[in-house]
Scaffold this motif. Structure first.
Motif, short mmCIF file in Angstrom:
data_model
loop_
_atom_site.label_atom_id
_atom_site.label_comp_id
_atom_site.label_asym_id
_atom_site.label_seq_id
_atom_site.Cartn_x
_atom_site.Cartn_y
_atom_site.Cartn_z
N LEU A 45 0.80 -1.22 0.00
CA LEU A 45 0.00 0.00 0.00
C LEU A 45 0.83 1.27 0.00
O LEU A 45 0.28 2.36 -0.08
CB LEU A 45 -0.95 0.01 1.21
CG LEU A 45 -2.06 -1.03 1.14
CD1 LEU A 45 -2.83 -1.05 2.46
CD2 LEU A 45 -2.99 -0.79 -0.02
N ARG A 46 2.14 1.15 0.09
CA ARG A 46 2.98 2.36 0.05
C ARG A 46 2.83 3.04 -1.29
O ARG A 46 2.64 2.40 -2.32
CB ARG A 46 4.43 1.98 0.27
CG ARG A 46 4.67 1.62 1.72
CD ARG A 46 6.13 1.75 2.06
NE ARG A 46 6.25 1.53 3.48
CZ ARG A 46 6.92 0.53 4.01
NH1 ARG A 46 7.57 -0.31 3.27
NH2 ARG A 46 6.96 0.40 5.32
N PRO A 47 2.96 4.36 -1.31
CA PRO A 47 2.81 5.09 -2.57
C PRO A 47 3.88 4.71 -3.58
O PRO A 47 5.00 4.38 -3.22
CB PRO A 47 2.97 6.56 -2.17
CG PRO A 47 2.92 6.59 -0.71
CD PRO A 47 3.20 5.22 -0.18
N ALA A 48 3.50 4.75 -4.82
CA ALA A 48 4.43 4.45 -5.91
C ALA A 48 5.37 5.63 -6.13
O ALA A 48 5.01 6.77 -5.92
CB ALA A 48 3.66 4.18 -7.19
N LEU A 49 6.58 5.33 -6.56
CA LEU A 49 7.54 6.37 -6.87
C LEU A 49 7.70 6.58 -8.36
O LEU A 49 8.31 7.53 -8.80
CB LEU A 49 8.91 6.03 -6.25
CG LEU A 49 8.92 5.92 -4.74
CD1 LEU A 49 10.31 5.51 -4.27
CD2 LEU A 49 8.53 7.24 -4.10
N ASP A 50 7.19 5.66 -9.16
CA ASP A 50 7.25 5.83 -10.60
C ASP A 50 5.85 5.72 -11.19
O ASP A 50 4.95 5.18 -10.57
CB ASP A 50 8.21 4.82 -11.26
CG ASP A 50 7.73 3.39 -11.15
OD1 ASP A 50 6.77 3.12 -10.42
OD2 ASP A 50 8.33 2.54 -11.81
N ALA A 51 5.69 6.23 -12.38
CA ALA A 51 4.36 6.30 -12.99
C ALA A 51 3.79 4.93 -13.31
O ALA A 51 2.59 4.73 -13.26
CB ALA A 51 4.42 7.15 -14.25
N GLU A 52 4.63 3.99 -13.61
CA GLU A 52 4.16 2.68 -14.03
C GLU A 52 4.01 1.70 -12.88
O GLU A 52 3.44 0.63 -13.06
CB GLU A 52 5.09 2.10 -15.10
CG GLU A 52 5.16 2.95 -16.35
CD GLU A 52 3.79 3.12 -17.01
OE1 GLU A 52 3.03 2.13 -17.09
OE2 GLU A 52 3.49 4.25 -17.42
N ASP A 53 4.55 1.99 -11.75
CA ASP A 53 4.48 1.15 -10.55
C ASP A 53 5.26 -0.15 -10.67
O ASP A 53 5.33 -0.90 -9.72
CB ASP A 53 3.03 0.80 -10.18
CG ASP A 53 2.24 2.00 -9.76
OD1 ASP A 53 1.02 1.90 -9.83
OD2 ASP A 53 2.82 3.02 -9.36
N GLY A 54 5.83 -0.45 -11.80
CA GLY A 54 6.51 -1.71 -11.99
C GLY A 54 7.69 -1.90 -11.06
O GLY A 54 7.81 -2.91 -10.38
N GLU A 55 8.59 -0.94 -11.03
CA GLU A 55 9.78 -1.05 -10.19
C GLU A 55 9.39 -1.16 -8.72
O GLU A 55 9.92 -1.97 -7.98
CB GLU A 55 10.69 0.15 -10.41
CG GLU A 55 11.94 0.11 -9.56
CD GLU A 55 12.79 1.35 -9.74
OE1 GLU A 55 13.50 1.70 -8.79
OE2 GLU A 55 12.74 1.97 -10.82
N ILE A 56 8.45 -0.34 -8.30
CA ILE A 56 8.04 -0.34 -6.90
C ILE A 56 7.32 -1.65 -6.57
O ILE A 56 7.49 -2.20 -5.50
CB ILE A 56 7.16 0.88 -6.58
CG1 ILE A 56 7.91 2.15 -6.92
CG2 ILE A 56 6.72 0.88 -5.13
CD1 ILE A 56 9.26 2.29 -6.26
N GLY A 57 6.51 -2.16 -7.49
CA GLY A 57 5.84 -3.44 -7.27
C GLY A 57 6.83 -4.56 -7.04
O GLY A 57 6.65 -5.40 -6.16
N GLU A 58 7.93 -4.56 -7.81
CA GLU A 58 8.97 -5.57 -7.62
C GLU A 58 9.65 -5.37 -6.26
O GLU A 58 9.95 -6.36 -5.58
CB GLU A 58 10.00 -5.47 -8.75
CG GLU A 58 9.44 -5.90 -10.09
CD GLU A 58 10.37 -5.56 -11.24
OE1 GLU A 58 11.53 -5.18 -11.00
OE2 GLU A 58 9.91 -5.66 -12.39
N GLN A 59 9.89 -4.13 -5.88
CA GLN A 59 10.48 -3.87 -4.57
C GLN A 59 9.57 -4.36 -3.46
O GLN A 59 10.03 -4.91 -2.46
CB GLN A 59 10.76 -2.38 -4.40
CG GLN A 59 11.91 -1.87 -5.22
CD GLN A 59 12.11 -0.37 -5.03
OE1 GLN A 59 11.48 0.26 -4.20
NE2 GLN A 59 13.01 0.20 -5.82
#
Length: 160
Positions: A45-59
């Protein structure tokens, strides 16, 4: 009024932390299984840091894996149990993560409704109902994950 729209509190995180042991979900006298899954949901549920959310989703998935590994060590889980717990935590993050995007969309909609020249009460009510539905979906997924994880463990491990 504007200040209220800028405050973002994930109700599940507040309720889960309260219900499962307050501030320190990993302390010795708290429920570590609930802590694992609450932490995994918090990661999602943490906010995304990139527009696509891909990198943050992997993190988020990597963090969920590390949390599951730490939990497995704490309860002396077997390798098979650890693998299952990791899979459950990562699946929970993957399922909950898209709901996090909805939170940002709902915030934008609230800002739009509040900035309108006239108050759209039906729109506000729909937004409220949508927020409750999103929280309910997260809560259901969390409950399912807790049951799945509990079934992996022995009764003795669930007591730790």
């Amino acid at each position: 009024m504007w200040a209220l729209l800028r405050v973002s509190v994930e109700p599940l995180a507040v309720v889960a932390a309260h219900a499962f042991g307050h501030e320190d979900l990993w302390s010795a006298d708290r429920a570590p299984l609930a802590g694992l899954l609450t932490d995994a949901t918090g990661v999602a549920l943490r906010p995304a840091l990139d527009a696509e959310d891909g990198e943050i989703g992997e993190q988020a998935e990597r963090r969920a894996e590390r949390m599951a590994e730490r939990f497995a060590r704490r309860i002396d889980a077997t390798g098979e149990q650890q693998a299952k717990l990791i899979a459950i935590a990562k699946a929970t993050v993957k399922d909950v993560y898209p709901l996090r995007q909805q939170s940002g969309d709902m915030r934008k909609e609230a800002m739009k409704l509040m900035a309108a020249p006239t108050v759209d009460r039906a729109g506000l009510e729909k937004l409220r109902a949508d927020q409750i539905a999103r929280m309910d979906a997260i809560s259901k997924r969390m409950t399912s994950a807790m049951g799945d994880a509990a079934e992996v463990l022995t009764p003795e491990q669930r007591q730790k």
